[in-house]
Design a protein around this motif. Structure first.
Motif, PDB file in Angstrom:
ATOM      1  N   MET A 239       8.192 -53.662   4.952  1.00  0.00           N
ATOM      2  CA  MET A 239       9.465 -53.676   4.250  1.00  0.00           C
ATOM      3  C   MET A 239       9.200 -53.827   2.756  1.00  0.00           C
ATOM      4  N   ILE A 240       9.961 -53.071   1.967  1.00  0.00           N
ATOM      5  CA  ILE A 240       9.933 -53.239   0.500  1.00  0.00           C
ATOM      6  C   ILE A 240      11.196 -53.956   0.081  1.00  0.00           C
ATOM      7  N   ILE A 241      11.029 -54.982  -0.746  1.00  0.00           N
ATOM      8  CA  ILE A 241      12.153 -55.636  -1.404  1.00  0.00           C
ATOM      9  C   ILE A 241      11.919 -55.524  -2.911  1.00  0.00           C
ATOM     10  N   LEU A 250       6.266 -56.822  -0.758  1.00  0.00           N
ATOM     11  CA  LEU A 250       5.941 -56.108   0.472  1.00  0.00           C
ATOM     12  C   LEU A 250       5.829 -57.102   1.618  1.00  0.00           C
ATOM     13  N   TYR A 251       6.538 -56.824   2.712  1.00  0.00           N
ATOM     14  CA  TYR A 251       6.335 -57.533   3.978  1.00  0.00           C
ATOM     15  C   TYR A 251       5.530 -56.593   4.861  1.00  0.00           C
ATOM     16  N   ILE A 252       4.378 -57.041   5.336  1.00  0.00           N
ATOM     17  CA  ILE A 252       3.443 -56.167   6.044  1.00  0.00           C
ATOM     18  C   ILE A 252       3.127 -56.748   7.409  1.00  0.00           C
ATOM     19  N   GLN A 253       3.379 -55.962   8.451  1.00  0.00           N
ATOM     20  CA  GLN A 253       3.093 -56.425   9.812  1.00  0.00           C
ATOM     21  C   GLN A 253       1.584 -56.419  10.047  1.00  0.00           C
ATOM     22  N   LEU A 254       1.099 -57.515  10.639  1.00  0.00           N
ATOM     23  CA  LEU A 254      -0.330 -57.660  10.895  1.00  0.00           C
ATOM     24  C   LEU A 254      -0.582 -57.781  12.395  1.00  0.00           C
ATOM     25  N   THR A 255      -1.828 -57.593  12.784  1.00  0.00           N
ATOM     26  CA  THR A 255      -2.211 -57.750  14.192  1.00  0.00           C
ATOM     27  C   THR A 255      -2.972 -59.060  14.358  1.00  0.00           C
ATOM     28  N   ASP A 256      -3.118 -59.494  15.603  1.00  0.00           N
ATOM     29  CA  ASP A 256      -3.856 -60.732  15.879  1.00  0.00           C
ATOM     30  C   ASP A 256      -5.254 -60.687  15.289  1.00  0.00           C
ATOM     31  N   THR A 257      -5.924 -59.536  15.435  1.00  0.00           N
ATOM     32  CA  THR A 257      -7.309 -59.451  14.962  1.00  0.00           C
ATOM     33  C   THR A 257      -7.388 -59.552  13.442  1.00  0.00           C
ATOM     34  N   ASP A 258      -6.275 -59.214  12.765  1.00  0.00           N
ATOM     35  CA  ASP A 258      -6.262 -59.312  11.298  1.00  0.00           C
ATOM     36  C   ASP A 258      -6.387 -60.748  10.825  1.00  0.00           C
TER      37      ASP A 258
END
Length: 602
Positions: A239-241, A250-258
């Motif tokens: 998401m950009i705000i 920036l809101y950035i979705q991450l994974t568990d391994t990240d």
């Protein structure tokens, strides 16, 4: 340095925590003339990052305290939202644009973004002008609430004892102080010491959604970099705000391994930094470029959705803001919900402290705000799942479609904007005569509309005539006062108002408790403000007309917009926090008396 022995003091309200919720409380209470102190463990206010979005209803609230002008001057406005989804050719493609806010009745139909430190500064500067400052760095070390029922019921008692410790005392300043308070507000964040001190549980759960946040000035060819953007890609969501100046968040979705430590299963910030967040973002934005050389602020979090089991202890200790509800930040609700918690509490505490209202009024804080917090968590659960869910692609039938997401975005608009907040029936919300002002929903905020002043035809936004000054606004929609028969009805109403709640609960100076405004449906060329009875024109500025300004640019149509009969009129009571408390026809003015009798002292 010699440190003197422990000091002891008394205060009406002690606010613990100087984030947005605590500052709203301290500012509003100080403005109401309450003896208030506010302490915070941070040595200085927030410099960057943290919460940053102000919703339309919160702008209205800030305007009611005289604070919106600076916010609008310094902040960025978000008017449009853009949506991106996976492209059949790889990368992402724009699938639509729409209004950022779906709330047609919003006075400010946009969001404002500004970093939390700047928002806090608006409160701090206004408080300083009233001689109130945040005491820092100060931490509470113990809190004790009297168990004596008589003391708890005595509005003049100080049943809460708090020990404060100054972490950096100056020469001659005691290191510790015992504060005896009538009331305490714990606005001390998600890990609230006040909440834990009273064993109040947080009910809910943690999701599996992990997100990173970074504030940057971007070097990018992305065409919607200055719009709010919801981006679903095969690489995850983003998401950009857009923010003040050239900045974006920036809101950035991450994974568990990240980010998860495989041994502890907990988020490990050492595994991630702003540079790595940008690497993830670059993949999500492909085929567009997204680059930054410096980072203002960044963090990582797992979305948790919880509500406190109670918001007060014996109506003497209250918790507010993140101390009583936590949720994802992507819908921009955290700071807004927090400030509106204490906005709800300010006038209730002020009325009780002045002896105008019974202490039972304070029970409505938890009743109204906890229900709202539960609704917020339900909304956030759905919104977070949609936002964090896998996008539907042309190759696969499962996942979240653009149409689903857009529909939810627009359906939730009234909730996310704050415009649709609706308090249920209670001692301060009476709905029995709703039909007499169909579009002024009892329990919702007073809808904006422009009326003109009878004395000089100057247009005014009605919300600006209902400031948060702790007074109840009694709006008398007087009907067509150019008609003699209607003027007789208005005179009879005025007599009943004078003999009823106005004098009964207003005492010798009813103008300090009630602000009465009359709004006639007659045209400006036929009305003299002196036509109205004295109680409805305590000042020449108190009579308004449902007509346009002299050039027919603004105003008019208010009776129709509110669903009020133009010939018969109605009475609308607006609470000090801007929410409609009761509406009634002239003939049922006794019900307005009964409304005030339910919580006010004669």
């Amino acid at each position: 340095m010699t440190i003197p022995a422990e000091a002891e003091s008394s205060v009406d309200v002690l606010v613990i925590g100087a984030g947005p919720s605590g500052l709203m409380a301290a500012h509003g209470l100080a403005r109401a003339g309450v003896n208030v102190r506010i302490v915070d463990q941070r040595p200085a206010k927030v410099a960057a990052g943290q919460a940053d979005g102000i919703q339309p209803r919160t702008i209205e609230v800030l305007q009611s305290y005289g604070l919106a002008e600076r916010l609008l001057r310094e902040g960025n406005q978000m008017h449009m939202a853009a949506f991106y989804n996976p492209s059949p050719n790889g990368g992402i493609v724009r699938t639509g644009r729409t209004a950022d806010i779906t709330a047609p009745s919003a006075r400010y139909p946009f969001e404002v973004t500004l970093h939390q430190g700047a928002i806090e500064a608006i409160f701090l500067d206004s408080m300083a002008a009233m001689g109130v400052h945040v005491e820092r760095p100060v931490v509470p070390t113990s809190i004790e609430l009297s168990a004596d029922k008589a003391e708890l019921k005595d509005p003049h008692s100080h049943p809460v004892k708090v020990v404060l410790k100054c972490l950096a005392p100056t020469e001659g300043q005691p290191e510790t102080e015992v504060v005896n308070a009538k009331y305490v507000i714990g606005a001390d964040g998600a890990h609230s010491w006040v909440r834990k001190s009273f064993g109040i549980s947080m009910d809910g759960e943690q999701t599996n959604y992990i997100w990173g946040v970074v504030d940057i000035v971007p070097d990018s060819n992305f065409p919607d970099v200055r719009n709010r953007c919801a981006i679903h890609s095969t690489n995850g969501s983003c998401m950009i705000i857009p923010r003040e100046g050239d900045k974006i968040r920036l809101y950035i979705q991450l994974t568990d391994t990240d980010v998860l430590n495989p041994e502890t299963g907990r988020v490990d910030k050492n595994k991630m930094g702003p540079e790595k967040l940008m690497e993830v973002a670059k993949k999500t934005f492909y085929p567009y470029t997204m680059h930054a050389d410096t980072f203002d602020w960044w963090t990582i979090y797992i979305i948790g959705q919880r509500v406190a089991s109670k918001f007060s202890v014996n109506e003497r200790v209250f918790i507010a803001g993140d101390a009583c509800h936590t949720h994802s930040p992507k819908a921009g609700q955290g700071m807004n919900a927090s400030m509106n918690d204490t906005h709800n509490l300010i006038w209730k505490l002020s009325h009780v402290l002045r002896g105008w209202a019974d202490m039972s009024l304070l029970k409505t804080y938890e009743f109204e705000r906890r229900k709202y917090a539960q609704d917020l968590i339900d909304f956030d659960r759905k919104f977070s799942a949609l936002f964090s869910g896998k996008p539907r692609t042309s190759a696969g039938g499962d996942g979240v479609s653009h149409e689903e997401f857009l529909q939810a975005f627009q359906t939730f608009g009234a909730f996310t904007s704050g415009i649709g907040i609706h308090y249920a029936p209670s001692p301060v919300v009476h709905t029995q005569h709703q039909a007499h002002a169909r579009a002024l929903v009892v329990g919702q905020r007073m809808r904006p509309h422009v009326f003109v002043r009878a004395a000089d035809a100057r247009p005014f936004e009605v919300q600006d005539l209902c400031p948060a000054d702790t007074r109840f606004k009694v709006l008398v929609f007087a009907g067509d006062t150019s008609d003699a028969a209607q003027r007789a009805r208005v005179q009879a109403l005025a007599d009943a108002v004078e003999q009823g709640f106005y004098r009964r609960f207003g005492g010798a100076e009813p103008g300090k408790v009630f602000d009465v405004l009359a709004i006639s449906s007659a045209p400006k060329d036929k009305v003299d403000y002196t036509d109205l009875p004295p109680v409805f024109r305590t000042h020449w500025s108190k009579v308004l007309l449902d007509d346009t300004d002299m050039f027919a640019r603004v105003g008019g149509g208010g009776y129709d917009a509110y669903g009020i009969d133009k010939t018969k009129g109605a009475v609308v009571v607006v609470r000090p926090d801007g929410y409609v408390g009761i509406v009634a026809p002239f003939e049922s003015i006794q019900d307005v008396d009964d409304y005030f009798a339910g919580f006010m002292k004669a």
